[in-house]
Motif scaffolding. Structure first.
Motif, short mmCIF file in Angstrom:
data_model
loop_
_atom_site.label_atom_id
_atom_site.label_comp_id
_atom_site.label_asym_id
_atom_site.label_seq_id
_atom_site.Cartn_x
_atom_site.Cartn_y
_atom_site.Cartn_z
N PRO A 171 19.68 -117.63 -6.91
CA PRO A 171 19.85 -116.72 -7.64
C PRO A 171 20.45 -116.74 -9.21
O PRO A 171 20.28 -115.33 -9.83
N GLN A 172 21.70 -117.41 -8.96
CA GLN A 172 22.49 -117.38 -10.77
C GLN A 172 21.36 -117.11 -12.12
O GLN A 172 21.39 -116.75 -12.63
N ASP A 173 19.90 -117.83 -12.13
CA ASP A 173 19.74 -117.42 -12.98
C ASP A 173 17.81 -117.76 -12.86
O ASP A 173 16.66 -118.33 -13.42
N ASP A 174 17.18 -117.12 -11.64
CA ASP A 174 15.92 -117.24 -11.57
C ASP A 174 15.34 -116.13 -12.69
O ASP A 174 13.97 -115.28 -11.88
N GLY A 175 16.13 -115.31 -12.84
CA GLY A 175 15.75 -114.04 -13.60
C GLY A 175 15.36 -112.93 -13.35
O GLY A 175 14.72 -111.91 -13.74
N ASN A 176 15.77 -112.46 -11.86
CA ASN A 176 15.39 -111.20 -10.96
C ASN A 176 16.95 -110.72 -11.18
O ASN A 176 17.54 -110.89 -11.09
N TRP A 177 16.70 -109.53 -10.23
CA TRP A 177 17.76 -108.84 -10.55
C TRP A 177 18.43 -108.82 -9.19
O TRP A 177 18.72 -109.25 -8.28
N HIS A 178 20.41 -109.41 -8.81
CA HIS A 178 20.93 -109.76 -7.59
C HIS A 178 21.92 -108.84 -7.41
O HIS A 178 22.87 -108.32 -8.81
#
Length: 208
Positions: free
Chosen positions: A55-62
């Motif tokens: 989730p740090q760099d998957d290009g999705n909002w978290h």
């Protein structure tokens, strides 16, 4: 508490209270979320849970919540998308350093100003600063099943920057930010967010 979206797989500073003081990074060391509470090696901690890596760099909002404990790095805590991941691992337990500068969002403050090499690459929204540890129930409510909402009415809120075409503070404390460098606003309609603008802090940061 903040929402972030990034595809950068290397060091990516999210916020700081001065150089290596009260700071949080994505991918700081071995692809881990990393926290600094002071300048010595004893004041650094990370989270090794595999669920936190992508989730740090998957290009999705978290949605992320970071709790910084001023007395112990091991008591710093992290939540991702409403799920708690406990305290940070650290190499020591000595007293952290006092915060020496103002809060900087989207960059690491390294002295007189931010610089491009120390800036967050990605997008940030709804950055909220509280003066107390949030309960799991409060974090779950803020995450709201992945649908962000206006949290300006919550207790203990010290600053709340939504980045909707400005760096105004939406809390009652009027901590209006100051732009450093050249972050940009980009139009995007994010589910749950008020359609408007978001900050891409690729070459700058926001100072409280």
């Amino acid at each position: 508490s903040f929402w972030a979206k990034s595809s950068k797989t290397t060091l990516n500073p999210v916020f700081s209270h001065g150089h290596e003081r009260g700071a949080f990074w994505f991918n700081k060391l071995a692809s881990k979320p990393y926290v600094y509470t002071g300048a010595s090696a004893n004041h650094r901690g990370s989270w090794s849970d595999s669920a936190l890596t992508t989730p740090q760099d998957d290009g999705n909002w978290h949605h992320w919540v970071v709790y910084l404990d001023a007395s112990s790095t091991t008591d710093c805590k992290l939540w991702l998308d409403g799920v708690p991941y406990g305290g940070a691992s650290t190499s020591g337990a000595s007293t952290p350093s006092a915060y020496t500068e103002e809060l900087v969002i989207g960059a690491e403050f390294t002295g007189a100003s931010t610089s491009a090499g120390d800036c967050f690459v990605g997008e940030l929204r709804d950055f909220a600063w509280f003066d107390t540890e949030l309960s799991n129930t409060s974090v779950t409510a803020i995450y709201n099943n992945g649908i962000p909402s206006d949290i300006s009415g919550l207790s203990n809120l010290q600053g709340y920057w939504r980045f909707i075409n400005n760096v105004n503070d939406s809390s009652s404390n009027t901590n209006t930010g100051t732009i450093e460098g050249s972050p940009t606003y980009e139009t995007e309609s994010i589910p749950g967010f008020v359609p408007g603008m978001k900050v891409t802090g690729a070459r700058g940061g926001i100072e409280d």
